[in-house]
Scaffold this motif. Sequence first.
Motif, PDB file in Angstrom:
ATOM      1  N   ILE A 204       0.945  -1.273   0.099  1.00 36.55           N
ATOM      2  CA  ILE A 204      -0.168  -0.151   0.072  1.00 36.55           C
ATOM      3  C   ILE A 204       0.850   1.232   0.218  1.00 36.55           C
ATOM      4  O   ILE A 204       0.646   2.267  -0.685  1.00 36.55           O
ATOM      5  N   ARG A 205       2.120   1.229   0.849  1.00 42.15           N
ATOM      6  CA  ARG A 205       2.682   2.376   0.909  1.00 42.15           C
ATOM      7  C   ARG A 205       3.415   2.628  -0.534  1.00 42.15           C
ATOM      8  O   ARG A 205       3.676   3.937  -0.838  1.00 42.15           O
ATOM      9  N   GLU A 206       4.026   1.587  -1.255  1.00 43.48           N
ATOM     10  CA  GLU A 206       4.581   1.769  -2.640  1.00 43.48           C
ATOM     11  C   GLU A 206       3.499   2.645  -3.529  1.00 43.48           C
ATOM     12  O   GLU A 206       4.040   3.566  -4.011  1.00 43.48           O
ATOM     13  N   VAL A 207       2.177   2.168  -3.616  1.00 46.78           N
ATOM     14  CA  VAL A 207       1.256   2.888  -4.433  1.00 46.78           C
ATOM     15  C   VAL A 207       1.200   4.205  -3.854  1.00 46.78           C
ATOM     16  O   VAL A 207       1.169   5.130  -4.658  1.00 46.78           O
ATOM     17  N   TYR A 208       1.010   4.653  -2.793  1.00 45.97           N
ATOM     18  CA  TYR A 208       0.706   5.636  -1.864  1.00 45.97           C
ATOM     19  C   TYR A 208       1.967   6.808  -2.455  1.00 45.97           C
ATOM     20  O   TYR A 208       1.896   7.813  -2.988  1.00 45.97           O
ATOM     21  N   ARG A 209       3.181   6.309  -2.312  1.00 47.47           N
ATOM     22  CA  ARG A 209       4.583   7.195  -2.538  1.00 47.47           C
ATOM     23  C   ARG A 209       4.529   7.515  -4.064  1.00 47.47           C
ATOM     24  O   ARG A 209       4.703   8.945  -4.230  1.00 47.47           O
ATOM     25  N   LYS A 210       4.084   6.573  -4.962  1.00 44.50           N
ATOM     26  CA  LYS A 210       4.113   6.682  -6.428  1.00 44.50           C
ATOM     27  C   LYS A 210       3.061   7.990  -6.597  1.00 44.50           C
ATOM     28  O   LYS A 210       3.574   8.993  -7.467  1.00 44.50           O
ATOM     29  N   LEU A 211       1.783   7.790  -6.118  1.00 45.15           N
ATOM     30  CA  LEU A 211       0.977   8.891  -6.293  1.00 45.15           C
ATOM     31  C   LEU A 211       1.296  10.393  -5.691  1.00 45.15           C
ATOM     32  O   LEU A 211       1.232  11.311  -6.308  1.00 45.15           O
ATOM     33  N   ALA A 212       1.785  10.245  -4.483  1.00 47.81           N
ATOM     34  CA  ALA A 212       2.395  11.521  -3.533  1.00 47.81           C
ATOM     35  C   ALA A 212       3.538  12.338  -4.400  1.00 47.81           C
ATOM     36  O   ALA A 212       3.267  13.350  -4.440  1.00 47.81           O
ATOM     37  N   SER A 213       4.420  11.318  -5.041  1.00 44.47           N
ATOM     38  CA  SER A 213       5.187  12.041  -5.778  1.00 44.47           C
ATOM     39  C   SER A 213       4.960  12.556  -7.104  1.00 44.47           C
ATOM     40  O   SER A 213       5.523  13.729  -7.482  1.00 44.47           O
ATOM     41  N   ALA A 214       3.753  12.193  -7.625  1.00 41.68           N
ATOM     42  CA  ALA A 214       3.360  12.744  -8.898  1.00 41.68           C
ATOM     43  C   ALA A 214       2.679  13.683  -8.849  1.00 41.68           C
ATOM     44  O   ALA A 214       2.237  14.645  -9.482  1.00 41.68           O
ATOM     45  N   LEU A 215       1.840  13.870  -7.488  1.00 40.08           N
ATOM     46  CA  LEU A 215       0.622  14.711  -7.271  1.00 40.08           C
ATOM     47  C   LEU A 215       0.754  15.891  -6.344  1.00 40.08           C
ATOM     48  O   LEU A 215       0.405  16.632  -6.093  1.00 40.08           O
ATOM     49  N   HIS A 216       2.477  15.874  -5.626  1.00 42.85           N
ATOM     50  CA  HIS A 216       2.721  16.796  -4.727  1.00 42.85           C
ATOM     51  C   HIS A 216       2.302  18.116  -5.127  1.00 42.85           C
ATOM     52  O   HIS A 216       2.939  18.638  -6.086  1.00 42.85           O
ATOM     53  N   PRO A 217       1.275  18.725  -4.736  1.00 45.76           N
ATOM     54  CA  PRO A 217       0.892  20.351  -5.287  1.00 45.76           C
ATOM     55  C   PRO A 217       2.185  21.407  -4.831  1.00 45.76           C
ATOM     56  O   PRO A 217       2.580  22.309  -5.750  1.00 45.76           O
ATOM     57  N   ASP A 218       3.014  21.215  -3.916  1.00 47.30           N
ATOM     58  CA  ASP A 218       4.005  22.017  -3.739  1.00 47.30           C
ATOM     59  C   ASP A 218       4.935  22.529  -4.898  1.00 47.30           C
ATOM     60  O   ASP A 218       5.824  23.094  -5.080  1.00 47.30           O
ATOM     61  N   ARG A 219       5.081  21.278  -5.536  1.00 46.86           N
ATOM     62  CA  ARG A 219       6.288  21.230  -6.668  1.00 46.86           C
ATOM     63  C   ARG A 219       5.542  21.490  -8.174  1.00 46.86           C
ATOM     64  O   ARG A 219       6.314  21.513  -9.000  1.00 46.86           O
ATOM     65  N   GLU A 220       4.276  22.037  -7.936  1.00 52.51           N
ATOM     66  CA  GLU A 220       3.700  22.408  -9.506  1.00 52.51           C
ATOM     67  C   GLU A 220       3.550  23.893  -9.312  1.00 52.51           C
ATOM     68  O   GLU A 220       3.012  24.666  -8.719  1.00 52.51           O
ATOM     69  N   PRO A 221       4.084  24.439 -10.369  1.00 50.73           N
ATOM     70  CA  PRO A 221       4.205  25.914 -10.555  1.00 50.73           C
ATOM     71  C   PRO A 221       2.996  26.515 -11.119  1.00 50.73           C
ATOM     72  O   PRO A 221       2.531  27.831 -10.752  1.00 50.73           O
ATOM     73  N   ILE A 255      -4.794   8.999 -13.340  1.00 50.48           N
ATOM     74  CA  ILE A 255      -3.725   9.926 -13.802  1.00 50.48           C
ATOM     75  C   ILE A 255      -2.689   9.293 -14.538  1.00 50.48           C
ATOM     76  O   ILE A 255      -1.643   9.754 -14.903  1.00 50.48           O
ATOM     77  N   GLU A 256      -3.029   7.966 -14.971  1.00 49.30           N
ATOM     78  CA  GLU A 256      -2.058   7.373 -15.857  1.00 49.30           C
ATOM     79  C   GLU A 256      -1.026   6.994 -15.738  1.00 49.30           C
ATOM     80  O   GLU A 256      -0.044   6.859 -16.468  1.00 49.30           O
ATOM     81  N   GLN A 257      -0.802   6.619 -14.359  1.00 46.33           N
ATOM     82  CA  GLN A 257       0.570   5.937 -13.821  1.00 46.33           C
ATOM     83  C   GLN A 257       0.497   4.317 -14.005  1.00 46.33           C
ATOM     84  O   GLN A 257       1.788   3.966 -13.868  1.00 46.33           O
ATOM     85  N   ILE A 258      -0.600   3.851 -14.338  1.00 41.31           N
ATOM     86  CA  ILE A 258      -0.723   2.457 -14.634  1.00 41.31           C
ATOM     87  C   ILE A 258      -1.591   2.396 -15.936  1.00 41.31           C
ATOM     88  O   ILE A 258      -2.418   3.113 -16.110  1.00 41.31           O
ATOM     89  N   ASP A 259      -1.388   1.212 -16.655  1.00 40.11           N
ATOM     90  CA  ASP A 259      -2.448   1.022 -17.623  1.00 40.11           C
ATOM     91  C   ASP A 259      -2.512  -0.544 -17.632  1.00 40.11           C
ATOM     92  O   ASP A 259      -1.959  -1.138 -16.631  1.00 40.11           O
TER      93      ASP A 259
END
Length: 353
Positions: A204-221, A255-259
């Motif tokens: 579960i943590r692995e899936v969460y980390r992948k999502l958090a890495s892609a969606l972290h709003p602080d990294r989005e300009p 968010i198309e992280q998996i297909d």
Amino acid sequence: MKKTDTKALNVVEQVGRASLSQGQKIFNDLIRKIETERQQLTAWQEMILQHQKQYVSQFQPLIRSYNGLRAKLVRTLDAVYSAKGLSKSDQEKISHVICTVSAALIAGGEAADLKQIYNMHSHSHSHSHSHSHSHSHSHSDFDDEERDVVDAAPEQESSAVGSGASEENARHADARSAKRKKSAKAAAREAAQEEEKKNVSQSIREVYRKLASALHPDREPDTLERERKTVLMQRVNIAYDKKDLLGLLELQLEIEQIDQRKINSLSEERLKHYNKVLTEQLTELREEIAGVEADFRMRFHFSAKEALSPALAMRYLKNDIREMQQHINALKGELLAFDDVKNIRIWLKNYRI
């Protein structure tokens, strides 16, 4: 609740390859069952909101109107109690109706002014007083017996402690002995179970980390994209807190992280961990539905044996509303007829205590 296309999460059998493995079949079956339970939970939640709205806006006003008419019936019968032409039997029936109806209204907090009328027509008032006195005497007797038991308790306790001390020591000795005798096989089994728990949590943590890495709003300009990611990240956090693996996988798909290719290529080991989490998720969903249903049954007095579903609950309410309206119309007609004492006599003739 947003309905997702969970069919895309299924492992799909591919042309030219062997049929699905046992782990893949279990994965597909769990996803299908979870989606069914999700829909059932949503149906209950939506029904409860709709039921509450109709109960307050339609049924409760009818109850108030009906109780008002019943209070009027009590007052009407009390007013004609001594009217000419009524026999002693008629008067007994009138008193019975008055006491039965007014007792229910008073108990429900309705028409407190009916207490005086009830007391005038209640033939058991003096008996109730006598019974109350008798009950008080019995309670006093119980208190004496209770004191005897309490006085005897210390001696009994002392005896129990003395006889039980050696037994307690023996149990501790047996426990220590069993612990020493634990086989290497049992120890290995416990270690394997702990490792399995760790792997399941890690999945579960692995899936969460992948999502958090892609969606972290602080990294989005970009402002708009940051807002979108903030909403998505909130959904991720909610799913992770609930250990909702299916929800996290659906977000990955969204968010198309998996297909489909990645879903089809999940390893048997990973499927094993996923299936364990999904099984727990399915159990928790079913328990949540059972809790929601049990609470609804208790609030609206449905027995545990009575068939009930969201659709049935709304049908029952609709029937209750219709029947209550019929009762109101019938009582209005009776009250109009009761303007003539002769009609009361006819009505009482058919009344049975």
